[in-house]
Design a protein around this motif. Structure first.
Motif, PDB file in Angstrom:
ATOM      1  N   LEU A  19      68.054  -6.962  19.870  1.00  0.00           N
ATOM      2  CA  LEU A  19      67.177  -7.943  19.280  1.00  0.00           C
ATOM      3  C   LEU A  19      65.676  -7.955  19.521  1.00  0.00           C
ATOM      4  O   LEU A  19      64.947  -7.697  18.497  1.00  0.00           O
ATOM      5  N   LYS A  20      65.637  -7.799  20.792  1.00  0.00           N
ATOM      6  CA  LYS A  20      63.975  -7.703  21.212  1.00  0.00           C
ATOM      7  C   LYS A  20      63.429  -6.512  20.859  1.00  0.00           C
ATOM      8  O   LYS A  20      62.192  -6.482  20.596  1.00  0.00           O
ATOM      9  N   LEU A  21      64.250  -5.391  20.973  1.00  0.00           N
ATOM     10  CA  LEU A  21      63.674  -4.222  20.514  1.00  0.00           C
ATOM     11  C   LEU A  21      63.360  -3.875  19.029  1.00  0.00           C
ATOM     12  O   LEU A  21      62.426  -3.562  18.641  1.00  0.00           O
ATOM     13  N   ALA A  22      64.501  -4.235  18.312  1.00  0.00           N
ATOM     14  CA  ALA A  22      64.546  -3.826  16.956  1.00  0.00           C
ATOM     15  C   ALA A  22      64.188  -4.673  15.890  1.00  0.00           C
ATOM     16  O   ALA A  22      64.139  -4.580  14.664  1.00  0.00           O
ATOM     17  N   HIS A  23      64.259  -6.175  16.420  1.00  0.00           N
ATOM     18  CA  HIS A  23      64.091  -7.307  15.724  1.00  0.00           C
ATOM     19  C   HIS A  23      65.031  -7.388  14.303  1.00  0.00           C
ATOM     20  O   HIS A  23      64.806  -7.849  13.194  1.00  0.00           O
ATOM     21  N   ARG A  24      66.144  -7.069  14.732  1.00  0.00           N
ATOM     22  CA  ARG A  24      67.524  -7.169  13.836  1.00  0.00           C
ATOM     23  C   ARG A  24      68.800  -6.797  14.729  1.00  0.00           C
ATOM     24  O   ARG A  24      68.591  -6.615  16.057  1.00  0.00           O
ATOM     25  N   TRP A  25      69.789  -7.249  14.072  1.00  0.00           N
ATOM     26  CA  TRP A  25      71.104  -7.133  14.733  1.00  0.00           C
ATOM     27  C   TRP A  25      71.494  -5.580  15.119  1.00  0.00           C
ATOM     28  O   TRP A  25      71.271  -4.847  14.303  1.00  0.00           O
ATOM     29  N   MET A  26      72.250  -5.455  16.145  1.00  0.00           N
ATOM     30  CA  MET A  26      72.748  -4.227  16.282  1.00  0.00           C
ATOM     31  C   MET A  26      73.892  -3.893  15.540  1.00  0.00           C
ATOM     32  O   MET A  26      74.828  -4.534  15.436  1.00  0.00           O
ATOM     33  N   SER A  27      73.821  -2.726  14.945  1.00  0.00           N
ATOM     34  CA  SER A  27      74.901  -2.282  13.874  1.00  0.00           C
ATOM     35  C   SER A  27      75.848  -1.521  14.534  1.00  0.00           C
ATOM     36  O   SER A  27      75.742  -1.063  15.727  1.00  0.00           O
ATOM     37  N   GLU A  28      76.891  -1.198  14.255  1.00  0.00           N
ATOM     38  CA  GLU A  28      78.115  -0.178  14.624  1.00  0.00           C
ATOM     39  C   GLU A  28      77.466   1.054  15.019  1.00  0.00           C
ATOM     40  O   GLU A  28      77.724   1.729  16.136  1.00  0.00           O
ATOM     41  N   ARG A  29      76.628   1.694  13.942  1.00  0.00           N
ATOM     42  CA  ARG A  29      75.940   3.088  14.249  1.00  0.00           C
ATOM     43  C   ARG A  29      74.831   2.849  15.386  1.00  0.00           C
ATOM     44  O   ARG A  29      74.828   3.811  16.202  1.00  0.00           O
ATOM     45  N   ASP A  30      74.140   1.767  15.591  1.00  0.00           N
ATOM     46  CA  ASP A  30      73.328   1.472  16.678  1.00  0.00           C
ATOM     47  C   ASP A  30      73.924   1.485  17.842  1.00  0.00           C
ATOM     48  O   ASP A  30      73.540   2.248  18.838  1.00  0.00           O
ATOM     49  N   TYR A  31      75.265   0.961  17.975  1.00  0.00           N
ATOM     50  CA  TYR A  31      76.064   0.918  19.236  1.00  0.00           C
ATOM     51  C   TYR A  31      76.490   2.351  19.695  1.00  0.00           C
ATOM     52  O   TYR A  31      76.349   2.952  20.471  1.00  0.00           O
ATOM     53  N   GLY A  32      76.906   3.158  18.475  1.00  0.00           N
ATOM     54  CA  GLY A  32      77.219   4.753  18.511  1.00  0.00           C
ATOM     55  C   GLY A  32      76.241   5.597  19.186  1.00  0.00           C
ATOM     56  O   GLY A  32      76.295   6.198  20.148  1.00  0.00           O
ATOM     57  N   ALA A  33      75.149   5.207  18.826  1.00  0.00           N
ATOM     58  CA  ALA A  33      73.923   6.010  19.174  1.00  0.00           C
ATOM     59  C   ALA A  33      73.463   5.570  20.648  1.00  0.00           C
ATOM     60  O   ALA A  33      73.035   6.527  21.527  1.00  0.00           O
ATOM     61  N   TRP A  34      73.447   4.385  20.954  1.00  0.00           N
ATOM     62  CA  TRP A  34      73.440   3.821  22.351  1.00  0.00           C
ATOM     63  C   TRP A  34      74.239   4.437  23.220  1.00  0.00           C
ATOM     64  O   TRP A  34      73.845   5.053  24.313  1.00  0.00           O
ATOM     65  N   LEU A  35      75.567   4.459  22.816  1.00  0.00           N
ATOM     66  CA  LEU A  35      76.412   5.109  23.701  1.00  0.00           C
ATOM     67  C   LEU A  35      76.250   6.621  23.930  1.00  0.00           C
ATOM     68  O   LEU A  35      76.573   6.938  25.274  1.00  0.00           O
ATOM     69  N   ALA A  36      75.953   7.067  22.838  1.00  0.00           N
ATOM     70  CA  ALA A  36      75.628   8.662  23.222  1.00  0.00           C
ATOM     71  C   ALA A  36      74.566   8.817  24.085  1.00  0.00           C
ATOM     72  O   ALA A  36      74.752   9.607  25.058  1.00  0.00           O
ATOM     73  N   VAL A  37      73.458   8.159  23.848  1.00  0.00           N
ATOM     74  CA  VAL A  37      72.292   8.399  24.698  1.00  0.00           C
ATOM     75  C   VAL A  37      72.745   7.933  26.132  1.00  0.00           C
ATOM     76  O   VAL A  37      72.221   8.546  27.008  1.00  0.00           O
ATOM     77  N   ARG A  38      73.380   6.808  26.440  1.00  0.00           N
ATOM     78  CA  ARG A  38      73.720   6.458  27.656  1.00  0.00           C
ATOM     79  C   ARG A  38      74.795   7.302  28.301  1.00  0.00           C
ATOM     80  O   ARG A  38      74.691   7.520  29.504  1.00  0.00           O
ATOM     81  N   SER A  39      75.416   7.968  27.720  1.00  0.00           N
ATOM     82  CA  SER A  39      76.401   8.773  27.836  1.00  0.00           C
ATOM     83  C   SER A  39      75.633   9.914  28.712  1.00  0.00           C
ATOM     84  O   SER A  39      76.016  10.349  29.729  1.00  0.00           O
ATOM     85  N   TYR A  40      74.769  10.536  27.890  1.00  0.00           N
ATOM     86  CA  TYR A  40      73.906  11.602  28.752  1.00  0.00           C
ATOM     87  C   TYR A  40      73.308  10.936  30.135  1.00  0.00           C
ATOM     88  O   TYR A  40      73.278  11.673  31.028  1.00  0.00           O
ATOM     89  N   GLY A  41      72.663   9.925  29.928  1.00  0.00           N
ATOM     90  CA  GLY A  41      71.896   9.367  31.017  1.00  0.00           C
ATOM     91  C   GLY A  41      72.910   9.015  32.386  1.00  0.00           C
ATOM     92  O   GLY A  41      72.444   9.536  33.357  1.00  0.00           O
ATOM     93  N   GLU A  42      74.187   8.544  31.785  1.00  0.00           N
ATOM     94  CA  GLU A  42      74.999   8.332  33.023  1.00  0.00           C
ATOM     95  C   GLU A  42      75.332   9.627  33.719  1.00  0.00           C
ATOM     96  O   GLU A  42      75.631   9.603  34.914  1.00  0.00           O
ATOM     97  N   ALA A  43      75.661  10.727  32.806  1.00  0.00           N
ATOM     98  CA  ALA A  43      76.211  11.696  33.127  1.00  0.00           C
ATOM     99  C   ALA A  43      75.218  12.528  34.062  1.00  0.00           C
ATOM    100  O   ALA A  43      75.412  13.146  35.279  1.00  0.00           O
ATOM    101  N   ALA A  44      73.861  12.526  33.633  1.00  0.00           N
ATOM    102  CA  ALA A  44      72.775  13.259  34.429  1.00  0.00           C
ATOM    103  C   ALA A  44      72.603  12.559  35.998  1.00  0.00           C
ATOM    104  O   ALA A  44      72.361  13.145  36.873  1.00  0.00           O
ATOM    105  N   VAL A  45      72.575  10.884  35.809  1.00  0.00           N
ATOM    106  CA  VAL A  45      72.444  10.488  36.990  1.00  0.00           C
ATOM    107  C   VAL A  45      73.676  10.654  38.159  1.00  0.00           C
ATOM    108  O   VAL A  45      73.463  11.051  39.254  1.00  0.00           O
TER     109      VAL A  45
END
Lengths: 320, 396
Positions: B289-315
């Motif tokens: 909410l703080k970043l996007a000024h709207r509610w997180m949708s399912e697609r936002d969550y899917g993209a969040w998970l995708a980029v977090r997955s890369y981050g988690e794997a790299a670390v």
């Protein structure tokens, strides 16, 4: 009025033995702290607090109980004798968990929404500094010598070792997913870090920042996903560690030296934080879903009693 | 030039692996690729999808990745490409591949995802599909270099059928919309109903076109049609397949018998929902909410998970080498926390992220599947969707 209060205090003093202790429980969804007699678990008082009280910590002299009122974005100070909120300290947004330095002068607060640890001066009541850490800081533990602060960040899955003098992060140790809580061993040589989603506890060497051991808690009949390590209590004599396992509804009893899991004690639902009484003969657990606290006899390793408190009990502390 | 830059990254990756936190920053580049035309506007006028739907989830995750990366000497960069349509998106990915880009997050239709996965240079790349539910992409049309963060239609259907089974609401009336997406969703419901012994009391296509429902009497026509559609059928729950939100919201309270609605509307099986606040979900909702000024949708969550997955794997793998990150993502050690109270990981047989599925209406969380009691020999999460023995994905 004051005479009446005096009389009340006298009566209280007469009724309870000298060593009577009080158990404080923060109720996250009731905006209150429940006070119970630590021996009988009889209710003493319910104290209204700010919104969403979570982490609670005692001053070293146990005269003050600091309460993170997360959604009120401040910290409240409860006098453990008068049972009144006597002061409000500033904090950055969303204080969740914190710890106090051994001198009782400084609070180190995890601001979950801000990726910051804020430093709060107890006497002045204001924020005097900030340390950037990982995403969703939560667990906070000051070393027994007051020199090092350990903070866990949930989404980053790290324990950060912060040098208190310089405010610099001296090391970051990768642990299991969603680390929730950190506690130093009494001798200051190791730090135990619990990971909620990882369902494990990492024991980290405080000097080398290396993970010495990772403890898992396989419980027959309980799906691995329900075993979520959260609150911990380490006995000062270095013998036992108690680990709350969240929705597994159990507290694991671990040998601090061999890291062997000795026993699982069934308590209430979604057991969250733990606290010993003064002589460590009893351990108390906040059970977040069943809205009660359980009392464990530490010597017998048996759950003696559970009593209802407010909604979503979160933190526990025991003071004289 | 391209090759030289690449080899520089590789060198830095090795440095990071050697010394944990004091190493100089090495860069992990993630490319987000979407197509403007893949978005369809629903008939319903509430909750129109945001123009940056999906993308904002990736932006939040890159912040999360960098906060973590700071402590291990890694920097994560997100590039954003929104092509006018799917064909242009494929072309854009081709260019990015030629420039050495290897880690992708895609918000694209199924055909474009396969086209990208089949590009020559994509064999050394990994594409995380962040927004599709398409079962075929996890079956015959699967690709070894294609992963999926949102639950498949099969998982969504299983999540709902498990719930209905627990509630003993075992007779459903299926209302299937006309689009290919609706048909796929309905197929998933039919398959899942068989799997969990839910009876299809009736299986009917929804063909009614309400015309101009904004007219003053529009609601009469829809109410009559919904009553007619459900008349004379003995059932417990009306399950609707309407991926575009064209008619599903018009069914509840207009049926002949008083019956709840579930599926794409009503109680919806989904990866993310606005009312969700358990397992620290409040934190993710707040940060979004703080970043996007709207509610997180399912697609936002899917993209969040995708980029977090890369981050988690790299670390976790201590590498910035895309090939090593890709290998770690698909390996047995990978796990990412997604505010669902359990570790999420990619299924080895079809690249699907295994995860709990929420059952939520617009205002409250109803339940979370897998339901207690549905057991599995390795992971209860694999009671949702296509399990290894039944997979028709044979990509290697």
């Amino acid at each position: 009025m004051s005479r009446k209060m005096m009389l009340g205090l006298c009566l209280l003093a007469l009724a309870a033995p000298a060593a009577a202790e009080k158990l404080f429980v923060s109720n996250e969804k009731d905006n209150s702290v429940t006070v119970l007699d630590a021996d009988s678990l009889a209710p003493i008082a319910t104290i209204k607090t700010g919104t969403r009280p979570r982490g609670i910590v005692l001053s070293p002299d146990k005269k003050s109980l600091f309460i993170c009122a997360s959604d009120s974005n401040h910290i409240e100070v409860l006098d453990t004798q008068s049972l009144k909120i006597v002061r409000t300290l500033a904090s950055n947004p969303d204080p969740e968990l914190f710890d106090i330095d051994p001198a009782g002068k400084t609070l180190y607060v995890a601001n979950e929404n801000d990726n910051m640890v804020s430093i709060v001066d107890v006497a002045g009541g204001g924020v005097t500094g900030e340390i950037p850490v990982g995403v969703e800081p939560e667990g906070m533990a000051v070393s027994p010598d007051g020199k090092v602060l350990v903070n866990t960040s949930e989404t980053t899955s790290m324990a950060h070792f912060i040098d208190i003098a310089s405010h610099q992060v001296a090391g970051s140790v990768l642990v299991g997913s969603r680390p929730r809580f950190a506690e130093w061993t009494a001798d200051g040589s190791k730090v135990w870090v619990s990971s909620e989603v990882g369902g494990s506890v990492a024991i980290i060497d405080a000097a080398t920042h290396k993970v010495l051991q990772t403890i898992k808690f396989p419980i027959p009949g309980i799906p691995a996903g329900q075993v979520q390590a959260v609150g911990m209590a380490l006995s000062k004599d270095g013998s036992l560690a108690f680990i709350a396992l969240g929705p597994a509804n159990r507290v694991a009893v671990v040998d601090q030296k061999t890291y062997e899991v000795k026993k699982y004690l069934l308590v209430g639902q979604r057991v969250w934080h733990l606290a010993f009484n003064g002589d460590e003969s009893k351990l108390y657990t906040a059970n977040g879903v069943s809205n009660d606290v359980s009392m464990i006899d530490v010597k017998a390793l048996k759950v003696i009693k559970s009593v209802p408190v407010g909604r979503a009990p979160w933190g526990v502390a025991v003071a004289p | 030039m391209v090759i030289r830059t690449l080899s520089l990254f590789l060198l830095l990756g090795v440095t990071v692996a050697a010394s944990a936190s004091a190493a100089p920053s090495s860069i992990v580049k993630i490319a987000y690729v979407g197509a403007a035309s893949s978005r369809s506007l629903p008939q319903a006028w509430l909750d129109q999808p945001a123009i940056d739907d999906g993308m904002q989830g990736a932006r939040l995750a890159i912040e999360d990745d960098n906060t973590t990366g700071r402590f291990v000497g890694q920097t994560f960069q997100l590039s954003e490409t929104i092509a006018p349509d799917a064909d242009h998106a494929v072309a854009a990915v081709k260019d990015l591949l030629a420039q050495g880009q290897r880690l992708f997050v895609a918000d694209l239709p199924a055909a474009a995802l396969d086209a990208i996965a089949d590009l020559g240079k994509a064999q050394g790349a990994i594409i995380i599909d962040a927004t599709s539910h398409d079962d075929s992409l996890r079956a015959a049309d699967c690709r070894a270099n294609l992963l999926h963060t949102l639950p498949s239609d099969a998982m969504l259907a299983d999540a709902l059928m498990q719930f209905l089974s627990v509630k003993r609401w075992t007779r459903i009336l299926l209302a299937a919309g006309p689009t290919p997406g609706d048909k796929a969703y309905a197929d998933a419901i039919r398959r899942s109903a068989r799997k969990f012994q839910i009876k299809l009391a009736a299986d009917k296509p929804w063909t009614y076109d309400p015309g101009a429902r904004q007219t003053d009497t529009g609601h009469f026509g829809i109410a009559d049609e919904s009553a007619r559609f459900t008349q004379g059928i003995e059932y417990d729950v009306l399950v609707v397949a309407d991926e575009n939100n064209d008619f599903g919201d018009d069914l509840a309270f207009r049926t002949t018998l008083p019956r709840p609605v579930a599926g794409t509307q009503g109680v919806v099986p989904t990866a993310w929902a606005r009312p969700f606040e358990e397992w620290g979900g409040t934190q993710l909702q707040n940060r979004f909410l703080k970043l996007a000024h709207r509610w997180m949708s399912e697609r936002d969550y899917g993209a969040w998970l995708a980029v977090r997955s890369y981050g988690e794997a790299a670390v976790r793998a201590q590498t910035s080498d895309p090939a090593k990150i890709a290998a770690y993502l698909r390996g047995p050690d990978f796990a990412v926390a997604g505010f669902k109270g359990t570790q999420l990981s990619f299924r080895a047989w079809d690249g699907q992220l295994r995860q709990p599925v929420l059952l939520s209406d617009a205002r409250a969380l109803v339940s979370v599947s897998p339901q207690p009691g549905f057991l599995h020999e390795t992971s209860e999460l694999d009671t949702l969707g296509i399990d290894q023995p039944e997979t028709s994905c044979h990509a290697k």
